[in-house]
Each structure stands twice: as structure tokens, then as C-alpha cells.
Design an enzyme around this catalytic site. Structure first.
Site, mmCIF file in Angstrom:
data_model
loop_
_atom_site.group_PDB
_atom_site.id
_atom_site.type_symbol
_atom_site.label_atom_id
_atom_site.label_comp_id
_atom_site.label_asym_id
_atom_site.label_seq_id
_atom_site.Cartn_x
_atom_site.Cartn_y
_atom_site.Cartn_z
ATOM 1 N N GLY A 22 0.836 -1.192 0.000
ATOM 2 C CA GLY A 22 0.000 0.000 0.000
ATOM 3 C C GLY A 22 0.870 1.240 0.000
ATOM 4 N N LYS A 84 -2.137 -2.753 7.150
ATOM 5 C CA LYS A 84 -2.768 -2.062 8.268
ATOM 6 C C LYS A 84 -2.871 -3.016 9.464
ATOM 7 C CE LYS A 84 -3.757 1.887 6.243
ATOM 8 N NZ LYS A 84 -5.139 2.201 5.841
ATOM 9 N N LYS A 188 4.580 9.647 18.248
ATOM 10 C CA LYS A 188 3.866 9.391 16.998
ATOM 11 C C LYS A 188 2.426 8.960 17.276
ATOM 12 C CE LYS A 188 3.047 8.791 12.651
ATOM 13 N NZ LYS A 188 3.681 7.734 11.848
#
Length: 306
Positions: A22, A84, A188
Site C-alpha cells: 500500500g 494495516k 507518533k
């Protein structure tokens, strides 16, 4: 036109794979290919090539993207897992097929629990190394990936992470080996948590310039900061304001992966980006009313219409 370097003898000895081509997986693949170390590609959708647009560079990575883990693929020395977090379990057949004792898996996913999520899916003797991905990359309608920042990764300082850094050494991807990885990973995570608000509004980075929305974001990030401290992160009290300022400085049309997933009708990574804040807050008896509300709203949004 991209001029490729010839792979060094070190590169020839390392078998590198990328699972999940991706936005992030394509970026890493393109940077490796540009440096003369083309990885083998694995995913759900067959493709003949991947394309990364980076300023005036157009880097085309030759495929194919292999789609059958039962086809006995070659074991990898270094494997980048770029699916993911919601797809980790579905990628488990690839992890079993591509990993052998001594393989190092670099997890290019959001969150602070990558090792716990991935380790159950790899064989004994495989090292799992989490990474913080700092660069934004967006999928385009034509299937290309647009890189909108300097490629940079942070890994925890360890011998296994050094093997990953060696593979990327001749690329344009900056790799930092951090002694205090926990603090940087939480930094993050706070950024990703704030980005989750974009999925709720259906708007891009320009939404953070609204004064009322900015105030909500700041209060939310202060809750997240309290949880990060309880988890051992040494983030300073000015981090929430710095994250908000960063979003406000982005181009108004800057998107994020969780918003892209909502627009495409895909399940959202709300659990590892936002839900984790509420869950860990309960462990430490920290009151997080804003986080709890945002988590519930994102979970409901992820369920889709109806």
C-alpha cells in the site's frame, strides 16, 4: 528517469520482502528499488508494478505482487510488514510462509503494541522489530502513491534493528536507532490519535485551523499525554501544542490514512490509534472523558452505515 545503483555484495546476500504494497509498503519498496535492492512483493491484489511519485521522481518498482502464500515463496532475511493493523491476522499466512529462524520482521504499522500483535503469527526464532513511520504517503486515484515528506523511520536500538538499518543504508530513507524508543513511539501515537479526528469530521488538515476544533484537539492530546507518562514515555508538556501546530501548518488538503480508509468504506484503525489511549488509561486509573467519547465515535464510524 531514475538511475539505479548496482546492489552491493551485502545486498545480494539479503533476501528482502515487503508484505502489503500500500502507501507505506510501496514507498519502502520504491526506495529499496531505487538503491538497487528490489524487494519481493507480497499482497492480496495481483499487480505487475508499483509506482511512487516523489516530487519530480517517478519510481516504478517491477512486480509481480505475489498473492499465494501456499506457493512456497523464498524465505526472507528481512521482511517489512506494511499491512494495516486491522489486516495483521489476514497476513499471518504470509508471515508463516516467509519467515524462518533468523528472519527479522520490521513492522511498519501505527500504534505502540506492534510486537504483541505480530509475534503470535511468526515462527519461533523470528525477531519482530517495531518501527515509527514519520513520513506521509497517500494513495492516488490512479493507483500511484504520492510521497509528501522526507522518508524517515525510527527503530529501537538493537542488533536486529541494525540489520534493518543495513538493508536501508544506501536508500534515501533516514533510519534512526533510538535508545528511548518508547518516548518516540508515543510521540507518533499522539499524532495519530489527533489525526483520528479527521476521520470523524470527514475533513483534511485544514479542519485544525478552526479555533473550537483546535481547542478540542489540544484538550484531547493532554489526556493522551497523561497516559503516555503513565506508560513510561518522557514527553514534555509542550508536545500537545507542538502536534496541533504541526497539523495547522500542513497544507489544508493533507489527508491521513484513517480518513482515506473512511472515504473508501474500509474498517478504521481506531483501536490501535485511539482506543489504546482509553484502554491503557483504565489500567492506570486515569480519567479520559474526551478520549472515551472519541473512541466510541470512531468505533461506530468504522462499523459503516446502518
Amino acid at each position: 528517469m531514475v538511475t539505479e545503483q548496482q546492489p552491493s555484495s551485502f545486498r545480494e546476500r539479503k533476501r528482502v520482502g515487503v508484505v502489503g504494497p500500500g502507501a507505506i509498503g510501496t514507498t519502502v519498496s520504491a526506495l529499496l528499488h531505487e538503491a538497487g535492492n528490489t524487494p519481493t512483493l507480497y499482497g492480496r491484489t495481483p499487480r505487475t508494478e508499483l509506482t511512487l511519485i516523489d516530487g519530480d521522481r517517478r519510481i516504478v518498482v517491477p512486480g509481480p505482487v505475489r498473492t499465494d502464500p501456499a506457493a512456497q515463496p523464498e524465505k526472507a532475511d528481512v521482511l517489512f510488514l506494511a499491512v494495516k493493523a486491522t489486516q495483521t491476522a489476514a497476513a499471518a499466512p504470509w508471515l508463516r510462509a516467509l519467515c524462518a529462524p533468523g528472519t527479522v520482521v520490521c513492522v511498519l504499522q501505527n500504534g505502540v503494541e506492534q510486537i504483541a500483535a505480530v509475534r503470535p503469527h511468526v515462527p519461533e526464532g523470528v525477531e519482530v522489530v517495531p518501527a515509527v513511520v514519520w513520513f506521509p504517503a497517500q494513495s492516488q486515484e490512479d493507483g500511484t502513491i504520492l510521497l509528501r515528506g522526507e522518508p524517515r523511520l525510527t527503530l529501537p536500538a538493537s542488533p536486529e534493528a541494525e540489520r534493518i538499518a543495513d538493508v536501508l543504508r544506501d536508500t534515501r530513507c533516514q533510519v534512526e536507532l533510538a535508545g528511548d524508543f518508547t518516548t518516540l513511539a508515543w510521540r507518533k501515537l499522539l499524532q495519530n490519535a489527533a489525526a483520528g479526528l479527521m476521520a470523524l469530521t470527514g475533513r483534511r488538515a485544514g479542519v485544525f485551523t478552526r479555533p473550537d476544533f483546535a481547542d478540542l484537539t489540544l484538550d484531547y492530546l493532554k489526556e493522551c499525554l497523561a497516559v503516555s507518562h503513565a506508560e513510561g514515555a518522557a514527553l514534555s508538556d509542550d508536545v500537545p501544542a507542538a502536534i496541533l501546530a504541526r497539523f495547522q501548518a500542513f497544507p489544508a488538503d493533507m489527508s491521513t490514512s484513517i480518513l482515506t480508509d473512511r472515504e473508501a468504506g474500509r474498517p478504521l484503525e481506531w483501536g490501535i490509534r485511539n482506543g489504546v489511549i482509553s484502554r491503557l488509561a483504565r489500567r492506570h486509573d486515569i480519567h479520559t472523558p474526551i478520549s472515551d467519547a472519541i473512541t466510541a465515535l470512531l468505533a461506530a464510524t468504522s462499523d459503516g452505515p446502518g
